[in-house]
Design an enzyme around this catalytic site. Structure first.
Site, PDB file in Angstrom:
ATOM      1  N   ASN A  25     -12.638   4.503   1.332  1.00 57.34           N
ATOM      2  CA  ASN A  25     -11.331   4.999   1.791  1.00 57.34           C
ATOM      3  C   ASN A  25     -10.206   4.051   1.387  1.00 57.34           C
ATOM      4  O   ASN A  25      -9.138   4.487   0.927  1.00 57.34           O
ATOM      5  CB  ASN A  25     -11.339   5.161   3.314  1.00 57.34           C
ATOM      6  CG  ASN A  25     -11.829   6.530   3.758  1.00 57.34           C
ATOM      7  OD1 ASN A  25     -11.741   7.505   3.028  1.00 57.34           O
ATOM      8  ND2 ASN A  25     -12.360   6.605   4.974  1.00 57.34           N
ATOM      9  N   HIS A  65      -8.048   8.376   1.320  1.00 61.54           N
ATOM     10  CA  HIS A  65      -8.765   9.239   2.266  1.00 61.54           C
ATOM     11  C   HIS A  65      -9.115  10.597   1.662  1.00 61.54           C
ATOM     12  O   HIS A  65     -10.091  11.217   2.078  1.00 61.54           O
ATOM     13  CB  HIS A  65      -7.933   9.420   3.530  1.00 61.54           C
ATOM     14  CG  HIS A  65      -7.871   8.194   4.385  1.00 61.54           C
ATOM     15  ND1 HIS A  65      -8.863   7.846   5.273  1.00 61.54           N
ATOM     16  CD2 HIS A  65      -6.946   7.202   4.459  1.00 61.54           C
ATOM     17  CE1 HIS A  65      -8.562   6.712   5.879  1.00 61.54           C
ATOM     18  NE2 HIS A  65      -7.391   6.299   5.403  1.00 61.54           N
ATOM     19  N   ASP A  81     -12.727  12.107   1.946  1.00 61.98           N
ATOM     20  CA  ASP A  81     -13.071  13.444   2.433  1.00 61.98           C
ATOM     21  C   ASP A  81     -14.010  14.155   1.466  1.00 61.98           C
ATOM     22  O   ASP A  81     -14.940  14.862   1.880  1.00 61.98           O
ATOM     23  CB  ASP A  81     -11.800  14.275   2.615  1.00 61.98           C
ATOM     24  CG  ASP A  81     -10.974  13.834   3.816  1.00 61.98           C
ATOM     25  OD1 ASP A  81     -11.486  13.025   4.626  1.00 61.98           O
ATOM     26  OD2 ASP A  81      -9.826  14.282   3.929  1.00 61.98           O
ATOM     27  N   GLU A 123     -18.497   8.928   9.498  1.00 59.87           N
ATOM     28  CA  GLU A 123     -19.332   8.996   8.300  1.00 59.87           C
ATOM     29  C   GLU A 123     -20.807   9.092   8.652  1.00 59.87           C
ATOM     30  O   GLU A 123     -21.681   8.788   7.845  1.00 59.87           O
ATOM     31  CB  GLU A 123     -19.087   7.786   7.394  1.00 59.87           C
ATOM     32  CG  GLU A 123     -19.478   6.445   7.975  1.00 59.87           C
ATOM     33  CD  GLU A 123     -18.337   5.719   8.668  1.00 59.87           C
ATOM     34  OE1 GLU A 123     -18.382   4.489   8.715  1.00 59.87           O
ATOM     35  OE2 GLU A 123     -17.406   6.383   9.167  1.00 59.87           O
TER      36      GLU A 123
END
Length: 329
Positions: free
Chosen positions: A214, A219, A223, A249
């Site tokens: 990330n 991000h 994703d 996660e």
């Protein structure tokens, strides 16, 4: 001079004639009002999105069906009135037994108000009906048993319910079961395994160094990693396995009827599948690994939480041992 023959004729005298004319006008008014009521009733029947029907239970003959039948079923009302099987054959095959059994309950209870089943319309579209039925209690003793009912088209309502159920049970990002739904399903599988004395395995996995992904790539890329992990999980697990995202996660799986050695094979297959994944960002490519904790049901386990705790401890042990591995707990 007054014509006596005319005065003495059989024609009614003026007072009597007035009464006759009044009665005639009154009768014509009643006919008009009845006609207006009939037109209003027919207009209401056409506008209502539900089928009113009457059925002779003894002869299996449909006696009446309102205009909405042709609109909802897409079939001829005339054919239905000559052959009740037109309705029966429209019922979705998986729902036919229930539809017939629930209708027969009206003979015992006098009314059945919670019937819901599917039909296949003439255009092939599957539609949901809420079909309430009642015994006609106005019939005199010795008269045929007539069942009357109203079948409402609730297809749109069912679609909304299905969507709300999906939103309530699904993780929006990965389209996997969310934490609550996963543990509800896991609890049911645990109870079933206990009842049937069958094996059960629990798997917990965590993406290695996800924070670094990330922070390095953003991000949006993070994703994408989560979504690909979910796709790999669904592809690698067996039919009937339970899989879901239970944290940022973290993902988990329950393997019903799965002994420890078979559960390890599934976990290894998932490990290999995820190692093959490749990601690109600004001309940079990278791969990911996961750490997994695996455990199986024992006689001492009181609930699914016991398996979750062991799998969690085993997963963190995999992290301590260098990540990208499976540890059994």
């Amino acid at each position: 001079m007054v014509n006596r023959n005319l005065q003495d004729s059989s024609l009614p005298q003026w007072p009597e004639a007035a009464v006759t004319l009044t009665a005639l006008f009154h009768a014509q008014g009643e006919v008009t009002r009845l006609s207006e009521r009939e037109q209003l009733f027919n207009t209401l029947l056409v506008s209502v999105n539900a089928v009113l029907w009457a059925f002779n239970w003894e002869t299996r003959q449909m006696l009446y069906v309102s205009p909405a039948y042709e609109r909802i079923f897409g079939r001829s009302a005339e054919l239905l009135l000559s052959d009740y099987n037109q309705w029966r054959d429209s019922i979705y095959p998986d729902d036919l037994d229930y539809a017939e059994r629930s209708m027969a309950e009206v003979l015992i209870n006098g009314a059945v108000e919670d019937r819901e089943y599917r039909i296949i319309a003439a255009d092939g579209q599957v539609r949901w009906l809420s079909d309430k039925c009642f015994i006609n209690r106005l019939a005199e003793p010795g008269q045929p048993m007539i069942i009357v009912g109203i079948a409402e088209d609730i297809t749109d309502k069912k679609h909304i319910e299905t969507e709300l159920q999906r939103l309530a049970t699904t993780d929006g990002l990965t389209q996997s079961s969310n934490r609550r739904h996963f543990f509800d399903c896991a609890h049911r599988e645990f109870e079933q395994a206990r009842k049937q004395d069958e094996p059960l395995s629990f798997l917990l996995l965590d993406i290695d160094d996800f924070k670094v992904i990330n922070d390095t790539y953003g991000h949006q890329v993070g994703d994408s990693v989560l979504q690909r992990i979910a796709e790999s999980g669904r592809a690698s697990l067996r039919r009937g396995d339970v899989f879901g995202r239970i944290g940022g996660e973290e993902f988990a799986a329950v393997f019903p009827g799965c002994a420890p050695d078979m559960a390890m094979q599934v976990a290894e297959r998932l490990q290999r599948e995820i190692q093959r994944l490749g990601f690109c960002h600004d001309d940079q490519t990278f791969g990911i690994t996961i750490s997994q904790g695996l455990t199986s049901l024992t006689a001492e386990d009181a609930n699914i939480d016991a398996l979750f705790a062991r799998a969690d401890a085993a997963m963190y042990e995999a992290k301590r041992q260098g990540k990208n591995r499976i540890i059994c707990g």
